[in-house]
Motif scaffolding. Structure first.
Motif, PDB file in Angstrom:
ATOM      1  N   ASN A   1     112.425  31.089 -11.134  1.00  0.00           N
ATOM      2  CA  ASN A   1     112.452  30.084 -12.205  1.00  0.00           C
ATOM      3  C   ASN A   1     113.307  28.876 -11.839  1.00  0.00           C
ATOM      4  OD1 ASN A   1     110.865  31.156 -14.593  1.00  0.00           O
ATOM      5  ND2 ASN A   1     112.148  32.917 -14.150  1.00  0.00           N
ATOM      6  N   PHE A   2     114.426  29.093 -11.138  1.00  0.00           N
ATOM      7  CA  PHE A   2     115.220  27.942 -10.697  1.00  0.00           C
ATOM      8  C   PHE A   2     114.470  27.137  -9.628  1.00  0.00           C
ATOM      9  CE2 PHE A   2     119.188  29.894 -12.494  1.00  0.00           C
ATOM     10  CZ  PHE A   2     119.550  28.798 -13.264  1.00  0.00           C
ATOM     11  N   THR A   3     113.715  27.821  -8.775  1.00  0.00           N
ATOM     12  CA  THR A   3     112.892  27.115  -7.789  1.00  0.00           C
ATOM     13  C   THR A   3     111.878  26.222  -8.492  1.00  0.00           C
ATOM     14  OG1 THR A   3     113.126  28.899  -6.162  1.00  0.00           O
ATOM     15  CG2 THR A   3     111.270  27.395  -5.868  1.00  0.00           C
ATOM     16  N   LEU A   4     111.220  26.770  -9.502  1.00  0.00           N
ATOM     17  CA  LEU A   4     110.230  25.991 -10.261  1.00  0.00           C
ATOM     18  C   LEU A   4     110.886  24.764 -10.901  1.00  0.00           C
ATOM     19  CD1 LEU A   4     107.492  27.517 -12.532  1.00  0.00           C
ATOM     20  CD2 LEU A   4     108.754  25.509 -13.278  1.00  0.00           C
ATOM     21  N   LEU A   5     112.054  24.966 -11.524  1.00  0.00           N
ATOM     22  CA  LEU A   5     112.751  23.852 -12.175  1.00  0.00           C
ATOM     23  C   LEU A   5     113.143  22.783 -11.160  1.00  0.00           C
ATOM     24  CD1 LEU A   5     115.082  25.790 -14.644  1.00  0.00           C
ATOM     25  CD2 LEU A   5     113.156  24.331 -15.268  1.00  0.00           C
ATOM     26  N   CYS A   6     113.643  23.197 -10.006  1.00  0.00           N
ATOM     27  CA  CYS A   6     114.079  22.238  -8.976  1.00  0.00           C
ATOM     28  C   CYS A   6     112.902  21.454  -8.408  1.00  0.00           C
ATOM     29  CB  CYS A   6     114.803  22.980  -7.855  1.00  0.00           C
ATOM     30  SG  CYS A   6     116.420  23.629  -8.327  1.00  0.00           S
ATOM     31  N   VAL A   7     111.795  22.148  -8.114  1.00  0.00           N
ATOM     32  CA  VAL A   7     110.630  21.486  -7.525  1.00  0.00           C
ATOM     33  C   VAL A   7     110.037  20.480  -8.507  1.00  0.00           C
ATOM     34  CG1 VAL A   7     108.264  21.834  -6.703  1.00  0.00           C
ATOM     35  CG2 VAL A   7     110.084  23.352  -5.921  1.00  0.00           C
ATOM     36  N   VAL A   8     109.861  20.886  -9.762  1.00  0.00           N
ATOM     37  CA  VAL A   8     109.301  19.967 -10.765  1.00  0.00           C
ATOM     38  C   VAL A   8     110.253  18.803 -11.009  1.00  0.00           C
ATOM     39  CG1 VAL A   8     108.561  19.722 -13.169  1.00  0.00           C
ATOM     40  CG2 VAL A   8     107.911  21.757 -11.866  1.00  0.00           C
ATOM     41  N   GLY A   9     111.555  19.081 -11.005  1.00  0.00           N
ATOM     42  CA  GLY A   9     112.541  18.022 -11.215  1.00  0.00           C
ATOM     43  C   GLY A   9     112.537  16.985 -10.102  1.00  0.00           C
ATOM     44  N   LYS A  10     112.336  17.414  -8.863  1.00  0.00           N
ATOM     45  CA  LYS A  10     112.383  16.503  -7.719  1.00  0.00           C
ATOM     46  C   LYS A  10     111.081  15.745  -7.501  1.00  0.00           C
ATOM     47  CE  LYS A  10     115.917  18.881  -4.971  1.00  0.00           C
ATOM     48  NZ  LYS A  10     116.217  19.561  -3.681  1.00  0.00           N
ATOM     49  N   GLU A  11     109.965  16.350  -7.886  1.00  0.00           N
ATOM     50  CA  GLU A  11     108.662  15.741  -7.612  1.00  0.00           C
ATOM     51  C   GLU A  11     108.171  14.911  -8.802  1.00  0.00           C
ATOM     52  OE1 GLU A  11     106.597  15.539  -5.037  1.00  0.00           O
ATOM     53  OE2 GLU A  11     107.981  16.583  -3.697  1.00  0.00           O
ATOM     54  N   GLN A  12     108.142  13.600  -8.626  1.00  0.00           N
ATOM     55  CA  GLN A  12     107.674  12.718  -9.703  1.00  0.00           C
ATOM     56  C   GLN A  12     106.218  13.006 -10.069  1.00  0.00           C
ATOM     57  OE1 GLN A  12     109.239  10.348 -11.548  1.00  0.00           O
ATOM     58  NE2 GLN A  12     111.199  10.879 -10.608  1.00  0.00           N
ATOM     59  N   THR A  13     105.421  13.430  -9.087  1.00  0.00           N
ATOM     60  CA  THR A  13     104.003  13.693  -9.349  1.00  0.00           C
ATOM     61  C   THR A  13     103.801  14.892 -10.278  1.00  0.00           C
ATOM     62  OG1 THR A  13     103.886  15.050  -7.339  1.00  0.00           O
ATOM     63  CG2 THR A  13     103.268  12.720  -7.151  1.00  0.00           C
ATOM     64  N   LEU A  14     104.840  15.710 -10.436  1.00  0.00           N
ATOM     65  CA  LEU A  14     104.738  16.879 -11.314  1.00  0.00           C
ATOM     66  C   LEU A  14     105.326  16.622 -12.703  1.00  0.00           C
ATOM     67  CD1 LEU A  14     105.667  19.802  -8.866  1.00  0.00           C
ATOM     68  CD2 LEU A  14     103.403  18.941  -9.478  1.00  0.00           C
ATOM     69  N   HIS A  15     105.712  15.388 -12.960  1.00  0.00           N
ATOM     70  CA  HIS A  15     106.266  15.067 -14.278  1.00  0.00           C
ATOM     71  C   HIS A  15     105.122  14.824 -15.269  1.00  0.00           C
ATOM     72  CE1 HIS A  15     110.486  13.781 -12.633  1.00  0.00           C
ATOM     73  NE2 HIS A  15     110.138  15.028 -12.328  1.00  0.00           N
TER      74      HIS A  15
END
Length: 312
Positions: free
Chosen positions: A44-58
């Motif tokens: 879950n922390f991996t998911l939060l970090c990846v979505v947070g860093k990737e603008q395309t996933l916002h």
């Protein structure tokens, strides 16, 4: 044992027994507990970090996954540390305030989780049935408002439970045969009249679960109707694939909960430790599986996770 007796003599303290009947195996039971918890936090922390860093996933879909991940981090965190203290160090005492607080947060997060699943079903409905207006209907700002409504709903619905129980007298034997302050286990220790509390809890269960499941069923009914109207088989497959991950997550959340609830009500012949293990599985397994399910089923997310994890 001296610590246990001292704690039991304190009238403001409850005793969490862990898993009665399996005390000799507590150390071994702690292994899957801690393993599931670590995997859940990592995923879950991996998911939060990846979505947070990737603008395309916002986007709404991935922001909803972040909301789900937050509840999946909170749920086991309210249970596992105390359970491990019981299993490893025999630290079974918990204050009445601590017990009612744990019960409140566990049920509150559960209601938020259910609200998030409803919003995700609505998200899939709009994406498939009204794709041209998707960005307008489900903007990030509107999604934040829906999340706030879900939080307020959870607090308002669940807060009366610990408040009602805090006004009740508890029996001298304040032993909870469980790893957590589960509502049913706490209610059994009350010596006063709990008719109002029982009625409220029953109505609350039917209102929350009934409304949420009805809305999810309605969303998927409309999605199915829209998909059946599509002539292209490829379009059929693509539309259904966008819903598969969400359906899997719903099954991992509602199925163990339903099974645990049914065994409580109709499984009088089932050993008590089975009830406790089922309740713990309900809190530990879905948070561990959810990021794995979405990581496997969602190509865009899978690619982004691979991008970060494969970096040297």
């Amino acid at each position: 044992m001296a610590d246990f007796n001292l704690t039991l003599s304190d009238p403001s303290t409850f005793i969490l027994m862990g898993i009665p009947g399996l005390e000799a195996a507590h150390i071994w039971i702690s292994i899957p507990f801690s393993t599931f918890y670590i995997i859940s936090l990592l995923g879950n922390f991996t998911l939060l970090c990846v979505v947070g860093k990737e603008q395309t996933l916002h986007k709404p879909m991935y922001l909803l996954l972040c909301m789900l991940a937050l509840t999946d981090i909170a749920t086991p965190t309210f249970v596992v540390p105390k359970a491990l203290c019981i299993f490893w160090f025999n630290l079974k005492g918990i204050t009445m305030g601590g017990c009612l607080t744990q019960m409140f947060f566990l049920h509150m997060v559960s209601v938020i989780h259910s609200s998030t699943l409803v919003t995700m079903a609505f998200d899939r409905y709009v994406a498939i049935c009204n794709p041209l207006r998707y960005a307008t209907i489900l903007s990030n700002a509107r999604l934040a408002k829906l999340g706030l409504v879900g939080l307020i709903r959870a607090v308002l619905f669940i807060l009366p439970l610990p408040l009602l129980l805090s006004q009740q007298p508890f029996c001298a034997n304040r032993i909870i045969p469980h790893t957590q302050c589960e509502y049913i286990a706490v209610v059994k220790m009350v010596c006063g009249d709990i008719t109002v509390t029982r009625i409220y809890a029953t109505v609350l269960t039917f209102v929350i679960n009934g409304f949420d499941l009805m809305f999810i069923a309605l969303s998927y009914g409309l999605i199915l109707r829209a998909v059946l109207r599509i002539s292209s088989k490829n379009a059929h497959q693509k539309a259904l694939n966008t819903c598969t991950a969400h359906i899997c997550v719903m099954l991992t959340y509602y199925t163990p909960g339903l099974f645990s609830s049914l065994t409580h009500r109709f499984g009088q012949g089932i050993a008590p430790h089975v009830h406790i293990i089922l309740a713990d599985v309900y809190l530990l397994v879905p948070p561990m599986l959810n990021p794995i399910i979405y990581g496997v089923r969602t190509k865009e997310l899978r690619d982004k996770v691979g991008k970060y994890t494969c970096r040297r």
